[in-house]
Motif scaffolding. Structure first.
Motif, PDB file in Angstrom:
ATOM      1  N   ALA A 120       0.826  -1.218   0.000  1.00 33.98           N
ATOM      2  CA  ALA A 120       0.000   0.000   0.000  1.00 33.98           C
ATOM      3  C   ALA A 120       0.855   1.260   0.000  1.00 33.98           C
ATOM      4  O   ALA A 120       0.475   2.279  -0.593  1.00 33.98           O
ATOM      5  CB  ALA A 120      -0.938  -0.004   1.205  1.00 33.98           C
ATOM      6  N   VAL A 126      -4.308   2.863  -2.504  1.00 34.56           N
ATOM      7  CA  VAL A 126      -4.700   2.130  -1.293  1.00 34.56           C
ATOM      8  C   VAL A 126      -4.130   2.818  -0.053  1.00 34.56           C
ATOM      9  O   VAL A 126      -2.945   3.172  -0.019  1.00 34.56           O
ATOM     10  CB  VAL A 126      -4.197   0.672  -1.342  1.00 34.56           C
ATOM     11  CG1 VAL A 126      -4.598  -0.081  -0.070  1.00 34.56           C
ATOM     12  CG2 VAL A 126      -4.759  -0.045  -2.566  1.00 34.56           C
ATOM     13  N   ALA A 131      -5.059  -1.135   4.460  1.00 29.70           N
ATOM     14  CA  ALA A 131      -4.407  -2.350   3.978  1.00 29.70           C
ATOM     15  C   ALA A 131      -3.956  -3.217   5.150  1.00 29.70           C
ATOM     16  O   ALA A 131      -4.124  -4.442   5.134  1.00 29.70           O
ATOM     17  CB  ALA A 131      -3.222  -1.992   3.093  1.00 29.70           C
ATOM     18  N   LEU A 215      -7.718  -2.497  -3.153  1.00 30.76           N
ATOM     19  CA  LEU A 215      -7.445  -3.066  -1.833  1.00 30.76           C
ATOM     20  C   LEU A 215      -7.471  -4.589  -1.885  1.00 30.76           C
ATOM     21  O   LEU A 215      -6.627  -5.255  -1.271  1.00 30.76           O
ATOM     22  CB  LEU A 215      -8.457  -2.559  -0.807  1.00 30.76           C
ATOM     23  CG  LEU A 215      -8.276  -3.068   0.626  1.00 30.76           C
ATOM     24  CD1 LEU A 215      -6.893  -2.707   1.171  1.00 30.76           C
ATOM     25  CD2 LEU A 215      -9.370  -2.499   1.546  1.00 30.76           C
TER      26      LEU A 215
END
Length: 275
Positions: A120, A126, A131, A215
């Motif tokens: 991430a 993200v 994450a 994600l």
């Protein structure tokens, strides 16, 4: 069997502290008052003691002893404190599970969380805190299954161990749904962010429904590297098998494959939360 058959056994569900649920619900809230959260953490003695033990461990290598959550927040930052609280809260949400080693289960989840956060940090698509949390809960459906239907969980394990079926097929055959489906249902019950539940439900097959969500893709990559670590896979094979299409949908550059050796040696330092 229906997923609701598992969820209605409320006395067997993981007991996640309120402070942890609040933190997760605030993951994407830019107006969250983290000073209030820090104060709440301080009042949860169990979590506070575990976090201070980790913060004062060799992993963080701080020059002086930290004796309060406020000090930990100043030195580590709220984001790091938040991840420690979430990890600690989940790790202590159940005390014993039939047919499952909790130490192994959470150590595995912690590593996936750190790997997801590592990915991430390298994509603008993200949030690294989200994450990390996704990694912690990515396998929560399997824990739920062992808590509420231990006999079926054992049957699934036997099928997989004897190579009679992959885990997804074994779960679908014996349950009619997967543990990822159950995990999302549990998070919906807890009113966690919808994106988190979606990632947990779809991370094993991010291309199966609609356009892959970043994600879910990051979580898929974290699980891939975790499997490589568990099997001590040769680095060249890790890079060769790396799912580049998933990485692309996660917003990662093509050059990420040349950084994987850094991720393979991640030491999360979170195992002390299990004691």
């Amino acid at each position: 069997m229906q997923i609701q058959d598992l969820l209605k056994q409320t006395d067997k569900l993981p007991n996640v502290p309120d402070i942890v649920r609040e933190l997760i619900q605030l993951l994407n809230d830019p107006n969250a008052k983290y000073s209030d959260i820090s104060a709440r953490v301080s009042h949860d003695q169990t979590i506070s003691l575990k976090i201070l033990r980790v913060v004062n461990s060799a992993y963080f290598g701080l020059s002086r002893k930290i004796s309060s959550i406020d000090d930990a927040t100043v030195l580590l930052g709220m984001d790091r404190l938040k991840t420690l609280v979430i990890a600690s809260g989940f790790a202590n949400s159940v005390t014993k599970v039939e047919g499952l080693s909790l130490a192994d289960f959470w150590a595995d989840s912690f590593r996936v969380a750190e790997l997801a956060q590592w990915f991430a940090k390298r994509t603008p698509l993200v949030d690294e805190g989200e994450a990390f949390t996704a990694g912690i809960v990515h396998n929560i459906g399997r824990l739920l299954l062992h808590l509420t239907a231990p006999d079926i969980a054992q049957d699934i394990h036997t099928l997989v161990a004897n190579r009679k079926a992959g885990r997804v097929k074994a779960e679908q055959d014996l349950l009619g749904f997967t543990s990822q489906d159950a995990g999302r249902a549990l998070m919906d019950l807890w009113k966690f962010p919808a994106g988190l539940g979606y990632a947990v439900q779809h991370h094993k097959r991010p291309f199966a429904n609609d356009e892959p969500k970043p994600l879910a893709c990051v979580l898929n990559l974290a699980c891939y590297l975790n499997a490589c670590i568990r099997s001590d896979r040769d680095y060249d094979l890790v890079r060769e098998g790396f799912p580049k299409a998933v990485a692309q949908m996660a917003g990662l550059s093509d050059g990420i494959v040349y950084e994987l050796d850094d991720a393979l040696v991640i030491d999360d330092g979170l195992s002390q939360l299990l004691h």
